[in-house]
Design a protein around this motif. Sequence first.
Motif, PDB file in Angstrom:
ATOM      1  N   ASN A 193     -13.000 -10.222  -9.937  1.00  0.00           N
ATOM      2  CA  ASN A 193     -12.570  -8.860  -9.566  1.00  0.00           C
ATOM      3  C   ASN A 193     -11.466  -8.354 -10.499  1.00  0.00           C
ATOM      4  OD1 ASN A 193     -10.156  -9.928  -8.706  1.00  0.00           O
ATOM      5  ND2 ASN A 193     -10.625  -9.760  -6.511  1.00  0.00           N
ATOM      6  N   LYS A 194     -10.983  -7.140 -10.216  1.00  0.00           N
ATOM      7  CA  LYS A 194     -10.020  -6.492 -11.112  1.00  0.00           C
ATOM      8  C   LYS A 194      -8.721  -7.278 -11.244  1.00  0.00           C
ATOM      9  CE  LYS A 194      -8.543  -2.268 -10.453  1.00  0.00           C
ATOM     10  NZ  LYS A 194      -8.574  -0.995  -9.794  1.00  0.00           N
ATOM     11  N   GLU A 195      -8.388  -8.020 -10.173  1.00  0.00           N
ATOM     12  CA  GLU A 195      -7.146  -8.801 -10.181  1.00  0.00           C
ATOM     13  C   GLU A 195      -7.329 -10.143 -10.889  1.00  0.00           C
ATOM     14  OE1 GLU A 195      -8.252  -7.222  -7.245  1.00  0.00           O
ATOM     15  OE2 GLU A 195      -6.894  -5.597  -7.832  1.00  0.00           O
ATOM     16  N   GLY A 196      -8.546 -10.424 -11.334  1.00  0.00           N
ATOM     17  CA  GLY A 196      -8.794 -11.677 -12.052  1.00  0.00           C
ATOM     18  C   GLY A 196      -9.216 -12.817 -11.133  1.00  0.00           C
ATOM     19  N   ALA A 197      -9.432 -12.527  -9.852  1.00  0.00           N
ATOM     20  CA  ALA A 197      -9.812 -13.584  -8.905  1.00  0.00           C
ATOM     21  C   ALA A 197     -11.333 -13.700  -8.803  1.00  0.00           C
ATOM     22  CB  ALA A 197      -9.221 -13.272  -7.533  1.00  0.00           C
ATOM     23  N   ALA A 198     -11.814 -14.930  -8.623  1.00  0.00           N
ATOM     24  CA  ALA A 198     -13.256 -15.135  -8.415  1.00  0.00           C
ATOM     25  C   ALA A 198     -13.595 -14.745  -6.974  1.00  0.00           C
ATOM     26  CB  ALA A 198     -13.612 -16.593  -8.663  1.00  0.00           C
ATOM     27  N   VAL A 199     -14.652 -13.976  -6.805  1.00  0.00           N
ATOM     28  CA  VAL A 199     -15.072 -13.539  -5.460  1.00  0.00           C
ATOM     29  C   VAL A 199     -16.556 -13.870  -5.287  1.00  0.00           C
ATOM     30  CG1 VAL A 199     -13.356 -11.697  -5.171  1.00  0.00           C
ATOM     31  CG2 VAL A 199     -15.505 -11.194  -6.348  1.00  0.00           C
ATOM     32  N   ASP A 200     -16.991 -13.909  -4.016  1.00  0.00           N
ATOM     33  CA  ASP A 200     -18.396 -14.264  -3.745  1.00  0.00           C
ATOM     34  C   ASP A 200     -19.328 -13.075  -3.953  1.00  0.00           C
ATOM     35  OD1 ASP A 200     -17.652 -16.778  -3.098  1.00  0.00           O
ATOM     36  OD2 ASP A 200     -17.443 -16.345  -0.943  1.00  0.00           O
ATOM     37  N   ALA A 201     -18.797 -11.884  -3.730  1.00  0.00           N
ATOM     38  CA  ALA A 201     -19.671 -10.709  -3.777  1.00  0.00           C
ATOM     39  C   ALA A 201     -18.871  -9.497  -4.204  1.00  0.00           C
ATOM     40  CB  ALA A 201     -20.290 -10.461  -2.403  1.00  0.00           C
TER      41      ALA A 201
END
Length: 402
Positions: A370-378
């Motif tokens: 995501n925009k914050e650099g975190a890995a997300v599931d969806a």
Amino acid sequence: MKIELLAPAGDLEKLKIAVLYGADAVYLGGRHFGLRAGAGNFTEEDLADGVRFAHEHGVRVYVTVNIFAHNRDLEGLPDYLDMLCRLEVDAVIVSDPGVNRMIRELYPALPVHLSTQANTTNWAAARFWEELGVRRIVLARELTLLEIREIREQVALELEIFIHGTMCISYSGRCLLSSYLTGRDANRGDCAQSCRWKYALVEEKRPGEYFPIEEDDRGSYILGSKDLCLIEHIPALAGAGVSSFKIEGRMKSVNYVAGVVKAYREAIDAYISDPENYRFNPTWLEEISKVSHRDYTTGFLFGRPGPAGQHYAGEIYRRSHIFAGLVRGYESDSGMAVIEQRNRFAVGDEVEIMVPRGESFRQKITRIINKEGAAVDAAPHPQQIVRIPVDKPVPAYSIMRV
Ligand code: SF4
């Protein structure tokens, strides 16, 4: 052989998509004097940007000035035309004879294309407009192939037809249904598409009791046309002397514009490169079936469409793929595509990526950042910007579908 693929540009982004996916020309509406009031019409600044972008890619720009003008509408017209000439648009699309006359007098170098709303259905009418200096006629949709050929034999001006898209159930766009029911006037570009609403029968002393109108066991389909699709008939249309093929849909999505323009581009290129050995490729039809559409019809091209041209009750719109995201960029150092999300997609999904030119390819989503650099599931939120790893570089404006 010259065949023009003419695509809708509902806003600046759609213009860029149409250009990049292969249109030879685009048509659009400014804020005034054009039909399609709700198509996100162009400001002067957008128009300048759009013309610059299109011309840089060798693509022509036509601007609609096709309202049925009242006296008051004529007042601002010279200034508007002045602006269009300054921006060097390539033609204006007109339906009103008075507007055509003003343009011929004030701006004789500005080419005029006669709108389909002017309902040109015969060679004598075509000749009439030719004598008035019109460069091109967008023929009425209600013509057969034979009639188009007969008109071609009688006039030298350019002929354009609608080759794909939504059909009005009324005569070449002339309709009062929306204006009557909602006050939104189709002839000033503000149609509420009332012909697609669900209608029932009500007895005057029983308000609220709706009786279904059933023409047969499928229900009622008196007002619903299928969508026009002539991609299988490009050689016949070229042979009839049509030089511009127009795709309807300034209100459609970027996904729609991209997929339909790409399929027609490939079909036209295949035909132009070798007309003698041209074979229709079914994958072009598959491509345009991926976007939201009604069942397809060939309209009036081979005679009166009859019930087969109408849409039966039940599920009306269909598509085989969902528009998941628009590629905004590609980071070559990390091999990541920057995606603007349009519909939900998740890690584990296999998506299709359609590029402006060249083969689409399938891509497994292994990570979403995501925009914050975190890995997300969806990626669940519309317009969210995320990054995903891709197997090969993808240009901006590629389309991701699930
Ligand atoms: S209501 Fe339907 S038929 Fe009438 S102008 Fe609108 S889209 Fe066309």
